[in-house]
Design an enzyme around this catalytic site. Structure first.
Site, PDB file in Angstrom:
ATOM      1  N   TYR A  38     -29.386   9.885 -10.731  1.00 20.21           N
ATOM      2  CA  TYR A  38     -30.160   8.859 -11.436  1.00 20.21           C
ATOM      3  C   TYR A  38     -30.003   7.527 -10.722  1.00 20.21           C
ATOM      4  O   TYR A  38     -29.033   6.818 -10.890  1.00 20.21           O
ATOM      5  CB  TYR A  38     -29.699   8.717 -12.889  1.00 20.21           C
ATOM      6  CG  TYR A  38     -29.894   9.946 -13.746  1.00 20.21           C
ATOM      7  CD1 TYR A  38     -30.667  11.021 -13.320  1.00 20.21           C
ATOM      8  CD2 TYR A  38     -29.287  10.033 -15.000  1.00 20.21           C
ATOM      9  CE1 TYR A  38     -30.831  12.148 -14.110  1.00 20.21           C
ATOM     10  CE2 TYR A  38     -29.455  11.149 -15.804  1.00 20.21           C
ATOM     11  CZ  TYR A  38     -30.218  12.200 -15.356  1.00 20.21           C
ATOM     12  OH  TYR A  38     -30.380  13.313 -16.151  1.00 20.21           O
ATOM     13  N   GLY A  96     -40.312  13.738 -26.866  1.00 23.54           N
ATOM     14  CA  GLY A  96     -41.499  14.128 -26.118  1.00 23.54           C
ATOM     15  C   GLY A  96     -41.961  13.050 -25.157  1.00 23.54           C
ATOM     16  O   GLY A  96     -43.156  12.822 -24.992  1.00 23.54           O
ATOM     17  N   ARG A  97     -40.997  12.396 -24.493  1.00 24.37           N
ATOM     18  CA  ARG A  97     -41.289  11.307 -23.546  1.00 24.37           C
ATOM     19  C   ARG A  97     -42.179  10.251 -24.208  1.00 24.37           C
ATOM     20  O   ARG A  97     -43.145   9.767 -23.628  1.00 24.37           O
ATOM     21  CB  ARG A  97     -41.921  11.852 -22.265  1.00 24.37           C
ATOM     22  CG  ARG A  97     -41.058  12.908 -21.565  1.00 24.37           C
ATOM     23  CD  ARG A  97     -41.717  13.437 -20.302  1.00 24.37           C
ATOM     24  NE  ARG A  97     -41.092  14.653 -19.833  1.00 24.37           N
ATOM     25  CZ  ARG A  97     -40.045  14.719 -19.005  1.00 24.37           C
ATOM     26  NH1 ARG A  97     -39.518  13.612 -18.550  1.00 24.37           N
ATOM     27  NH2 ARG A  97     -39.545  15.881 -18.627  1.00 24.37           N
TER      28      ARG A  97
END
Length: 366
Positions: A95, A244-245
């Site tokens: 990341y 869900g983003r």
């Protein structure tokens, strides 16, 4: 796969009555946290690892969904999460790469012994190949040493294999982590996006505490693919993208568009056609959120926290107000009857679009 098919499969998996058999209030693993005096956060046990029922995913902070964020602001956000009862923080060497671990390490240093940090190895970051899968034993050791330094700690609470490496026997990866655990550098280990077969192979060498995978109201594949194995072996589950983003929060509509630089730009679920087609699910989530007196984002978390006592989602955010909103799901739960009623309504909705692009899908263990 349509939602009806998913629900029928879930029924075959365990039977609806069993899915909702244990409410969080029956969990033996709840306890109060000293840093959360209001007592509005439940705590759960993932294969021997005690964590807040809601964790914080620290990937969005490095611009995964677009945007550029200030280090001081993100450190303040992480500490705000801790102050409000979150004790479970998720990051990975890839990341950034490295940036997320560095910020998490600095943010949590003042109260390191009161939190649990999960990080991951499995991509060739150290070899300058961050999109290539790599779980060779020598790489695992290099990755862990780097993570320990960036996280400013002498141990990793939960170390995941980020992706199963088809070129390295699972027994070799598990054995290397087992050695690191015996050295005290790792306390628990887990897998991310692993199949039931890989989970069993890993667990046979070194007990797995948790498995991480994408899971949300609109992506329920783990229920049929790995939940039976997790329940049998006593392994916890850590869902990423539980909102869900952002789709399930109502912040996205049929006219939303995404561009390169935002992870959603090439995902099948976020094509214009799919967004419009899937709006009935957003309406259903909103309806139930109003019924329970919570926001849609809170309901998306309440829904999964109500399903199993060994689930601890890690929603990500870069916004303090959104963080506070997520924490409103800390103790609200659905009854067994409400869960069954919701699923009956959900089963009437046909969903469009796969969760991953072809390249990402190619790296997911089947």
């Amino acid at each position: 796969m349509s939602s009806m098919t998913a629900l029928l499969a879930a029924g075959e998996w365990t039977g609806l009555s069993k899915v909702f058999a244990q409410s969080p209030s029956q969990s033996k693993n709840c306890y109060s946290s000293g840093n959360n005096p209001s007592g509005n956060m439940e705590y759960r046990n993932l294969g021997g690892l005690d964590v807040s029922a809601i964790g914080l995913g620290c990937l969005p902070m490095v611009g995964y969904y677009g945007g550029k964020y200030d280090k001081k602001d993100m450190i303040a956000l992480i500490r705000r999460a801790y102050d409000r009862g979150i004790t479970f923080f998720d990051t990975a060497e890839v990341y950034g790469p490295y940036t997320s671990e560095e910020w998490v390490g600095e943010a949590l240093a003042p109260f390191r012994d009161k939190v649990k940090i999960g990080t991951k190895f499995g991509f060739g970051v150290e070899e300058k190949q961050p999109t290539a899968i790599n779980s060779r034993p020598d790489h695992i050791r290099r990755a862990v040493e780097g993570s320990l330094k960036r996280l400013r700690t002498d141990h990793i609470d939960l170390l995941y294999q980020h992706r199963v490496d088809p070129k390295v026997p699972m027994e070799d990866a598990a054995g290397t982590v087992k050695d690191l655990m015996q050295e005290g550098k790792v306390l628990h280990w887990g897998l991310s996006e692993a199949s039931a077969r890989s989970i069993r192979r890993a667990h046979a060498v070194c007990p797995v505490s948790a498995v991480q995978s994408e899971y949300a109201v609109w992506w329920r594949e783990p229920e049929t693919k790995i939940f039976p194995t997790l329940e049998e072996l006593g392994i916890g589950f850590v869902p990423y993208c539980p909102l869900g983003r952002a789709f399930l929060t109502g912040a996205i509509d049929g006219n939303s568009r995404f561009h390169k630089g935002d992870r959603r730009w090439n995902l099948p679920q976020f094509t214009p056609e799919a967004l419009k087609h899937n709006m009935p699910l957003v309406a259903l989530v909103r309806k139930w959120a109003e019924r329970k007196g919570v926001t849609p984002a809170q309901f998306a978390l309440v829904w999964m926290l109500s399903r199993k006592s060994w689930i601890a989602p890690i929603p990500g955010t870069t916004n303090p107000a959104h963080l506070d909103d997520l924490l409103g799901a800390g103790t609200v739960r659905l009854s067994a009857w409400e869960m069954e009623e919701f699923d009956k309504e959900y089963a009437k909705i046909d969903l469009m679009g796969h969760r991953a692009d072809p390249f990402t899908e190619s790296q997911i263990d089947k």
